[in-house]
Motif scaffolding. Structure first.
Motif, PDB file in Angstrom:
ATOM      1  N   ILE A  38      -3.166   5.903  -8.692  1.00  0.00           N
ATOM      2  CA  ILE A  38      -3.152   5.337  -7.447  1.00  0.00           C
ATOM      3  C   ILE A  38      -2.179   4.179  -7.400  1.00  0.00           C
ATOM      4  O   ILE A  38      -1.748   3.529  -8.432  1.00  0.00           O
ATOM      5  CB  ILE A  38      -4.568   4.593  -7.324  1.00  0.00           C
ATOM      6  N   ALA A  39      -1.772   4.043  -6.112  1.00  0.00           N
ATOM      7  CA  ALA A  39      -0.787   2.844  -5.898  1.00  0.00           C
ATOM      8  C   ALA A  39      -1.111   2.153  -4.487  1.00  0.00           C
ATOM      9  O   ALA A  39      -1.704   2.913  -3.501  1.00  0.00           O
ATOM     10  CB  ALA A  39       0.645   3.464  -5.753  1.00  0.00           C
ATOM     11  N   VAL A  40      -1.153   0.983  -4.362  1.00  0.00           N
ATOM     12  CA  VAL A  40      -1.213   0.259  -3.319  1.00  0.00           C
ATOM     13  C   VAL A  40      -0.050  -0.815  -3.372  1.00  0.00           C
ATOM     14  O   VAL A  40       0.201  -1.577  -4.080  1.00  0.00           O
ATOM     15  CB  VAL A  40      -2.608  -0.609  -3.431  1.00  0.00           C
ATOM     16  N   ARG A  41       0.528  -0.874  -1.818  1.00  0.00           N
ATOM     17  CA  ARG A  41       1.661  -1.601  -1.596  1.00  0.00           C
ATOM     18  C   ARG A  41       1.393  -2.428  -0.400  1.00  0.00           C
ATOM     19  O   ARG A  41       0.793  -1.762   0.543  1.00  0.00           O
ATOM     20  CB  ARG A  41       2.964  -0.439  -1.597  1.00  0.00           C
ATOM     21  N   ARG A  42       1.770  -3.495  -0.601  1.00  0.00           N
ATOM     22  CA  ARG A  42       1.554  -4.333   0.468  1.00  0.00           C
ATOM     23  C   ARG A  42       3.038  -4.372   1.519  1.00  0.00           C
ATOM     24  O   ARG A  42       4.127  -4.419   1.058  1.00  0.00           O
ATOM     25  CB  ARG A  42       1.475  -6.009   0.291  1.00  0.00           C
ATOM     26  N   SER A  43       2.655  -4.474   2.902  1.00  0.00           N
ATOM     27  CA  SER A  43       3.991  -4.264   3.797  1.00  0.00           C
ATOM     28  C   SER A  43       4.561  -5.739   3.519  1.00  0.00           C
ATOM     29  O   SER A  43       4.061  -6.714   3.738  1.00  0.00           O
ATOM     30  CB  SER A  43       3.419  -4.097   5.351  1.00  0.00           C
ATOM     31  N   ILE A  44       5.844  -5.534   3.990  1.00  0.00           N
ATOM     32  CA  ILE A  44       6.768  -6.749   4.009  1.00  0.00           C
ATOM     33  C   ILE A  44       6.620  -7.316   5.513  1.00  0.00           C
ATOM     34  O   ILE A  44       6.472  -8.367   5.543  1.00  0.00           O
ATOM     35  CB  ILE A  44       8.002  -6.354   3.710  1.00  0.00           C
ATOM     36  N   GLU A  45       6.868  -6.338   6.339  1.00  0.00           N
ATOM     37  CA  GLU A  45       6.766  -6.852   7.812  1.00  0.00           C
ATOM     38  C   GLU A  45       5.491  -7.136   8.424  1.00  0.00           C
ATOM     39  O   GLU A  45       5.531  -8.039   9.038  1.00  0.00           O
ATOM     40  CB  GLU A  45       7.343  -5.509   8.739  1.00  0.00           C
ATOM     41  N   THR A  46       4.545  -6.670   7.859  1.00  0.00           N
ATOM     42  CA  THR A  46       2.904  -6.910   8.319  1.00  0.00           C
ATOM     43  C   THR A  46       2.300  -7.129   6.977  1.00  0.00           C
ATOM     44  O   THR A  46       1.784  -6.032   6.500  1.00  0.00           O
ATOM     45  CB  THR A  46       2.547  -5.662   9.101  1.00  0.00           C
ATOM     46  N   PRO A  47       2.257  -8.310   6.520  1.00  0.00           N
ATOM     47  CA  PRO A  47       1.634  -8.777   5.249  1.00  0.00           C
ATOM     48  C   PRO A  47      -0.004  -8.378   4.945  1.00  0.00           C
ATOM     49  O   PRO A  47      -0.431  -8.359   4.044  1.00  0.00           O
ATOM     50  CB  PRO A  47       1.873 -10.351   5.258  1.00  0.00           C
ATOM     51  N   SER A  48      -0.500  -8.164   6.048  1.00  0.00           N
ATOM     52  CA  SER A  48      -2.059  -7.850   6.190  1.00  0.00           C
ATOM     53  C   SER A  48      -1.982  -6.151   6.120  1.00  0.00           C
ATOM     54  O   SER A  48      -3.395  -5.705   6.049  1.00  0.00           O
ATOM     55  CB  SER A  48      -2.669  -8.396   7.416  1.00  0.00           C
ATOM     56  N   ARG A  49      -0.895  -5.305   6.074  1.00  0.00           N
ATOM     57  CA  ARG A  49      -1.228  -4.170   5.982  1.00  0.00           C
ATOM     58  C   ARG A  49      -0.771  -3.418   4.479  1.00  0.00           C
ATOM     59  O   ARG A  49       0.187  -4.109   3.895  1.00  0.00           O
ATOM     60  CB  ARG A  49      -0.166  -3.443   7.073  1.00  0.00           C
TER      61      ARG A  49
END
Length: 98
Positions: A38-49
């Motif tokens: 499993i990998a979960v990555r946070r968006s740089i452009e949309t920090p809540s995505r």
């Protein structure tokens, strides 16, 4: 190998709570037969995505083995209230490029 993907739109301001809940939920999915990673990555452009990527041996490991288990009920209780809108989950087969 099957790759599950989902874009997780978390309600703004709830990112830290979501990340803590995801840490708590990770062992639930990892205990499923056929789970690989499993990998979960946070968006740089949309920090809540967040981008969720889960590798499974076969599709049924996710759709039946996990989704129809008591572990999934706990996963859902921990995480699903953070999403707006609810994520679209897709499954992908082997890469066409190596």
């Amino acid at each position: 190998m099957i790759l599950e993907s989902a874009l997780l739109d978390v309600r703004p301001g709830e990112e830290a709570a979501f990340e803590a809940a995801m840490q708590e939920a990770r062992p639930l999915i990892a205990a499923t037969p056929g789970f690989r990673s499993i990998a979960v990555r946070r968006s740089i452009e949309t920090p809540s995505r967040y981008l969720l990527l889960v590798e499974w041996e076969k599709l049924e490991d996710h759709t039946i083995g996990f989704r129809q288990s008591a572990r999934y009920e706990k996963w859902r209780a921990l995480l699903h209230h953070f999403y707006d809108p609810f994520p679209r989950v897709e499954h992908f087969d082997q890469s066409i490029f190596r």
